[in-house]
Structure formats: structure tokens, C-alpha cells
Motif scaffolding. Structure first.
Motif, PDB file in Angstrom:
ATOM      1  N   ALA A  19      43.215  42.247  44.375  1.00 14.30           N
ATOM      2  CA  ALA A  19      42.549  43.185  45.278  1.00 14.30           C
ATOM      3  C   ALA A  19      43.059  43.086  46.715  1.00 14.30           C
ATOM      4  CB  ALA A  19      41.042  42.960  45.260  1.00 14.30           C
ATOM      5  N   PHE A  20      43.373  41.882  47.171  1.00 16.85           N
ATOM      6  CA  PHE A  20      43.832  41.731  48.554  1.00 16.85           C
ATOM      7  C   PHE A  20      45.144  42.472  48.782  1.00 16.85           C
ATOM      8  CE2 PHE A  20      41.273  37.738  48.593  1.00 16.85           C
ATOM      9  CZ  PHE A  20      40.403  38.161  49.576  1.00 16.85           C
ATOM     10  N   LEU A  43      47.075  35.409  32.737  1.00 14.44           N
ATOM     11  CA  LEU A  43      45.817  34.833  32.269  1.00 14.44           C
ATOM     12  C   LEU A  43      45.090  35.766  31.304  1.00 14.44           C
ATOM     13  CD1 LEU A  43      43.802  32.517  33.164  1.00 14.44           C
ATOM     14  CD2 LEU A  43      42.908  34.161  34.763  1.00 14.44           C
ATOM     15  N   LEU A  52      37.554  43.058  36.087  1.00 13.06           N
ATOM     16  CA  LEU A  52      37.057  42.297  37.229  1.00 13.06           C
ATOM     17  C   LEU A  52      37.988  41.143  37.568  1.00 13.06           C
ATOM     18  CD1 LEU A  52      33.177  42.113  37.029  1.00 13.06           C
ATOM     19  CD2 LEU A  52      34.597  43.313  38.648  1.00 13.06           C
ATOM     20  N   THR A  53      38.545  40.516  36.534  1.00 14.10           N
ATOM     21  CA  THR A  53      39.473  39.421  36.807  1.00 14.10           C
ATOM     22  C   THR A  53      40.743  39.947  37.446  1.00 14.10           C
ATOM     23  OG1 THR A  53      38.594  38.342  34.857  1.00 14.10           O
ATOM     24  CG2 THR A  53      40.569  37.400  35.797  1.00 14.10           C
ATOM     25  N   ILE A  65      41.041  42.614  39.237  1.00 12.41           N
ATOM     26  CA  ILE A  65      40.720  42.981  40.616  1.00 12.41           C
ATOM     27  C   ILE A  65      40.651  41.737  41.492  1.00 12.41           C
ATOM     28  CG2 ILE A  65      38.897  43.878  42.113  1.00 12.41           C
ATOM     29  CD1 ILE A  65      38.206  45.815  39.776  1.00 12.41           C
ATOM     30  N   ASN A  66      40.003  40.699  40.972  1.00 10.03           N
ATOM     31  CA  ASN A  66      39.900  39.456  41.722  1.00 10.03           C
ATOM     32  C   ASN A  66      41.261  38.895  42.077  1.00 10.03           C
ATOM     33  OD1 ASN A  66      37.685  37.675  42.564  1.00 10.03           O
ATOM     34  ND2 ASN A  66      36.749  38.495  40.715  1.00 10.03           N
ATOM     35  N   HIS A  67      42.206  39.112  41.182  1.00 10.64           N
ATOM     36  CA  HIS A  67      43.526  38.530  41.401  1.00 10.64           C
ATOM     37  C   HIS A  67      44.377  39.316  42.379  1.00 10.64           C
ATOM     38  CE1 HIS A  67      43.971  35.557  37.850  1.00 10.64           C
ATOM     39  NE2 HIS A  67      42.781  35.504  38.404  1.00 10.64           N
ATOM     40  N   VAL A 110      44.351  34.749  50.486  1.00 14.26           N
ATOM     41  CA  VAL A 110      44.034  33.646  49.574  1.00 14.26           C
ATOM     42  C   VAL A 110      44.990  32.485  49.728  1.00 14.26           C
ATOM     43  CG1 VAL A 110      42.741  34.768  47.747  1.00 14.26           C
ATOM     44  CG2 VAL A 110      45.222  34.943  47.774  1.00 14.26           C
TER      45      VAL A 110
END
Lengths: 368, 148
Positions: free
Chosen positions: A304-305, A263, A297-298, A300-302, A352
Motif C-alpha cells: 500500500a505504501f 507469501l 488485505l495481506t 494491500i498491507n505489503h 516501512v
């Protein structure tokens, strides 16, 4: 269950690990072994895929340098179904990344055996090369061994920050773990953690022993020290991001960034020229390259888990942004939300990819 | 509707740009019902219809805020009522971590909201928008103050 592999008198751990892998290959329990090996030229060790036991000389999984997160190599090796059984000797962060990738359906694990080992941590590649050159000709093996000794005596301050913060430096979630911390001689212990691991040591020489109390004490001591070092906040995230040149190095080396169609690829993040001008006009100025904060940030959002804090992103960053620390803090925060620990077990579902019906009521923050 | 922008007729409040991502099956229909029932709510929200709230990617939210939106609202079917059975269960988890990261972006948490509005809840939709606008306005005003 713990299995003891007798070391050779006067030899070192590396030799014992080599003997163990030699037995593995000769017993045909596996057909190939993936393991880091020293090369005569150049100051590095690299992962090699070995099928001939005679090529096991100079293997060096304990060398304090990590060129790639080997989970990426395992991914490449297992993307298609094969008949051969592969045992991959991985650092704990690589073991955990591999387990995450299995859950993300990027690795076919039917023929894959994961062998972990106690990891003493690594230097940044640059530091490793520099220190090796200054080591007065003790050779690469000598350098590794002197490093291992300094690890055992508790000296830790010059290794990579991610390694200083690492609280998962034993391969608990691998099929088997080669344990050497807490061994007083050249013996190594094989901790068997799964049925697959059990089948791996079938028919090998060694003896079954009880719990390793001394080992556990040593490990807990190191763990306590490291937990104290972990920070819970990033002071100046936006400031660090000003340094980012969006070179995509951190994405390339990240074992968990597996999307074939990303992305965040340059074509998607870029704009047409007039759009830049329009944006600049709107605010009077824009920083170029644009969207560095958005990029991180994107990202990390994708992931991070699943972030295993291997620190490869930090090593790859040309601008010396402390990405290892940043991702460590964000990762731990995100994982704590769902009490998830990446790479702990294949049975834990990705946060997620699952849900509970009765949870997170607080997310609906506007009600009647 | 524009009357709601007037504070007792004295001064005009700044118009906000809030982006609302509404799922096709519940919230969008709920907003539609609010319109056909002639309920009044602030016109500071721009609605984008998404097939399901589960379609939401954190990037969509971040991008809106970065491009100058004052706030973002994500609204979907009530948990358990998703047209696709479970889309809103997933988005709820995904948006939770986004919300926790926003402060690092330098963005007030009050600029991001989630709600569940069903197709029959036109009145709830009007209320939700009022509350979101209020919250975002607070965040904006506070930022103006602290910026000096």
C-alpha cells in the motif's frame, strides 16, 4: 529548467517526440530507448527496446492503452549491470513505480535514464480495441491524435477509472519530462528535473525557456477536477471480495509485487483437504476458494505504501472487481499516515524501511 | 486462576481465545515473571513466542483472527530497548497500517492490541492482559448484540 524542442510545422506531438528521441540516439547520449510502438498487425501498442534510430517510426507513447506497467519491463532490463545507457520513456505511473522499485533495490539505476511524459490516460484494453475498430479507418495514429485532442478539450469520462482519478499525470519525478500539455503548436518542452536529465540533453538542439504559465494553469484545472472525483471510502469491500476467485492476476501485473518468493502463493495459502473439511465443520460452511479477503488485505498491507494507482490490477481482474479504486483508497490512507507519496523522489525513504524514535506513541493502546 | 472467569460467582463468562505474540527478550520474560510472582490474570490468552516483535507479519495477525481467535495482542520491548536495536520501531509502523485496515475486514479495532512490556514488568503484563480481555469481551458482546 525547461528546454524547448522546436516542432515541425503542421506536424503533431508524436512527431516531435520522435524527433527528440531520434536526436537522443544519434547523439549517443543513450544507447537504447524503451518506448511504446504501434505494430502493423493486431490492435495494440507494445514496449520496444530500440537501438537503431531508423526504427523509431510508429512510436506512440500517447496511445490510450497500457498493456503492462512498464516498470516491470525496466526491472527485467536492469536486473544485471550493463555498460549501455538505457532511456526508458514511461507513463507517469510507470515512472513512479520505477522509482519505488529502485528504492526497493529491484532496479539498478546507474545506467537508467527515466523519461516521463504528460499522460492523457488510457482506456481499458477491451474498450481500446472496440473503439479503434469503430473509428472508421482513421488508423491507429489518427485514433491516438483524436484521443489527445479530446483529452485537451476536457473529455475524460470513458477512460479507465484509475486514470480518471489520477492526480500525477505529469512525469515530475522523472529525470526529464516531455511536456506537451499547454503547447499551442507541435513544439514540445523538456522539463529537466535532475543532473542525470541534464546530461541527457547535452548537445541537443533546442532552446532554454522560462516557466510555462499556461501549462501550469491547464494542469491545475485538470487536477482540481480529478481531486473532486477521488473517493475516501470503499462502500462494500467485503461484498466485492466475494467475487474474487483468487486467480492471482492482480499480483502478476502489479509492478510493486516483486517478491520472488510470495507469501501468498497458492501452495502457501492452500490447505490439505481434511483441513478444509475441519474448517467447514467448525462454521457449518466455508466459501470456496477460501481466504480471498485475507489475500487482498495481506497484499494491500505489503504494497500500500508504494501503490502508484496505475490500475493494472483492475484491468487484469476477470471478475470486474474495482481494484483500482480499492487500492487507490487504501494506498492513499496508508501513505497519509506517514506523509509519503510513492515515486515522488528517490530521497524519500520507504515508510516501512525507516522509523523515527519519537513517534506513534498511540500504538501502545494498553498501558498500566 | 480460573476464578477470574466467574462473575461474582453467578454466571460463567464465555472463555475467550486471544493470541499473544510476545517477543523472546522482554514481553515473554515479563509474562514469565508474572507467573513466577504468582500474579493472577485471566487465562484467556494463548502465548506464542516470537524472536522479536519485528518478526510480526500482518498475515500472522489476520490469520489468527480469521481462524477464530477472538483477539490478538502483539507485545515487545519498550521502544529503545529492543534486543536487536530497532525491531520494535519497524513493527510499530507496520501494525499501524494493519490496524487502520482491520475495519474493512469487518473486524472491530478493539480486537487488536499492542503493548510494550519489559522483562521486569510482570505486574504490567498482568494488567495488560486484563485490559485486553476486557476490551475484546466488549467487542464480542457488542457484535452479538448487533447481530441480533
Amino acid at each position: 529548467m525547461v528546454w524547448k524542442i522546436q516542432g515541425v510545422e503542421g506536424e503533431n506531438y508524436l512527431e516531435s517526440i520522435k524527433n527528440f528521441l531520434n536526436q537522443l540516439l544519434k547523439s549517443k547520449n543513450v544507447d537504447a530507448v524503451l518506448v511504446p510502438k504501434r505494430f502493423p498487425d493486431g490492435n495494440n501498442t507494445a514496449q520496444v527496446l530500440i537501438t537503431d534510430p531508423g526504427k523509431l517510426d510508429d512510436i506512440d507513447p500517447l496511445a490510450p492503452v497500457q498493456m503492462v506497467n512498464s516498470a516491470q519491463i525496466v526491472k527485467e532490463l536492469t536486473k544485471d549491470p550493463v555498460k549501455e545507457k538505457i532511456a526508458s520513456v514511461l507513463r507517469p505511473c510507470e515512472v513512479r513505480a520505477t522509482i519505488e522499485l529502485i528504492k526497493l533495490k529491484q532496479i539498478l539505476d546507474a545506467r537508467l535514464y527515466i523519461i516521463g511524459y504528460d499522460c492523457p490516460g488510457v482506456y481499458n484494453v477491451k474498450d481500446y480495441i472496440e473503439k479503434l475498430e469503430k473509428s472508421n479507418g482513421i488508423g491507429k495514429e489518427g485514433f491516438t491524435l483524436s484521443y489527445v485532442n479530446s483529452f485537451l478539450s476536457g473529455k475524460q469520462d470513458t477512460i479507465r477509472e484509475s486514470c480518471q482519478l489520477c492526480t500525477h499525470f505529469t512525469g515530475n519525478s522523472a529525470d526529464i519530462n516531455i511536456a506537451w500539455v499547454g503547447s499551442n503548436s507541435s513544439d514540445v518542452f523538456i522539463e529537466v528535473n535532475s543532473e542525470k536529465g541534464q546530461s541527457l540533453i547535452e548537445g541537443l538542439a533546442g532552446e532554454k525557456i522560462g516557466d510555462l504559465i499556461e501549462r501550469n494553469q491547464k494542469i491545475n484545472k485538470i487536477l482540481d477536477e480529478r481531486k473532486k472525483r477521488q473517493e475516501n471510502e470503499i462502500d462494500d469491500f467485503l461484498g466485492f471480495m466475494q467475487r474474487c476467485i483468487r486467480c492471482y492476476n492482480c499480483r502478476e501485473v502489479c509492478p510493486l509485487c516483486y517478491c520472488k518468493e510470495c507469501l501468498l502463493k497458492p501452495e502457501k495459502m492452500g490447505y490439505s483437504s481434511d483441513r478444509y473439511l475441519r474448517r467447514a465443520t467448525k462454521k457449518g460452511q466455508i466459501k470456496m476458494p477460501v481466504d480471498t479477503v485475507l489475500y487482498h488485505l495481506t497484499k494491500i498491507n505489503h504494497m500500500a505504501f508504494s501503490c502508484v494507482s496505475c490500475g493494472l490490477c483492475e484491468q487484469a481482474c476477470p471478475m470486474d472487481i474495482p481494484l483500482g479504486r480499492i487500492y487507490n483508497v487504501f494506498g492513499r490512507k496508508a501513505q497519509a499516515l506517514f506523509d509519503y507519496e510513492p515515486g515522488r523522489s528517490l530521497d524519500d525513504e520507504l515508510p516501512v524501511a525507516t522509523f523515527k524514535e519519537d513517534e506513534l506513541k498511540e500504538i501502545e493502546d494498553v498501558k498500566e | 486462576m480460573s476464578r477470574s472467569h466467574f462473575d461474582s460467582g453467578e454466571k460463567v463468562k464465555k472463555k475467550l481465545k486471544i493470541i499473544g505474540f510476545l517477543c523472546n527478550w522482554c514481553s515473554y520474560a515479563g509474562a514469565d515473571l508474572a507467573g513466577t510472582s504468582r500474579l493472577q490474570y485471566p487465562a484467556d490468552i494463548r502465548i506464542i513466542r516470537v524472536p522479536c516483535s519485528g518478526r510480526m507479519n500482518p498475515l500472522l495477525v489476520l490469520k489468527c483472527l480469521q481462524e477464530g481467535a477472538d483477539g490478538v495482542l502483539v507485545s515487545g520491548c519498550h521502544p529503545g530497548d529492543c534486543h536487536y536495536q530497532e525491531g520494535n520501531y519497524y513493527v510499530r509502523r507496520r501494525m499501524l497500517i494493519l490496524k487502520n485496515l482491520l475495519e474493512y475486514f469487518g473486524i472491530d479495532k478493539r480486537r487488536f492490541h499492542m503493548s510494550w512490556v519489559s522483562a521486569s514488568e510482570g505486574a504490567k503484563w498482568a494488567d495488560v492482559v486484563k485490559k485486553v480481555v476486557e476490551d475484546v469481551r466488549d467487542a464480542c458482546e457488542e457484535e452479538v448484540k448487533t447481530a441480533g
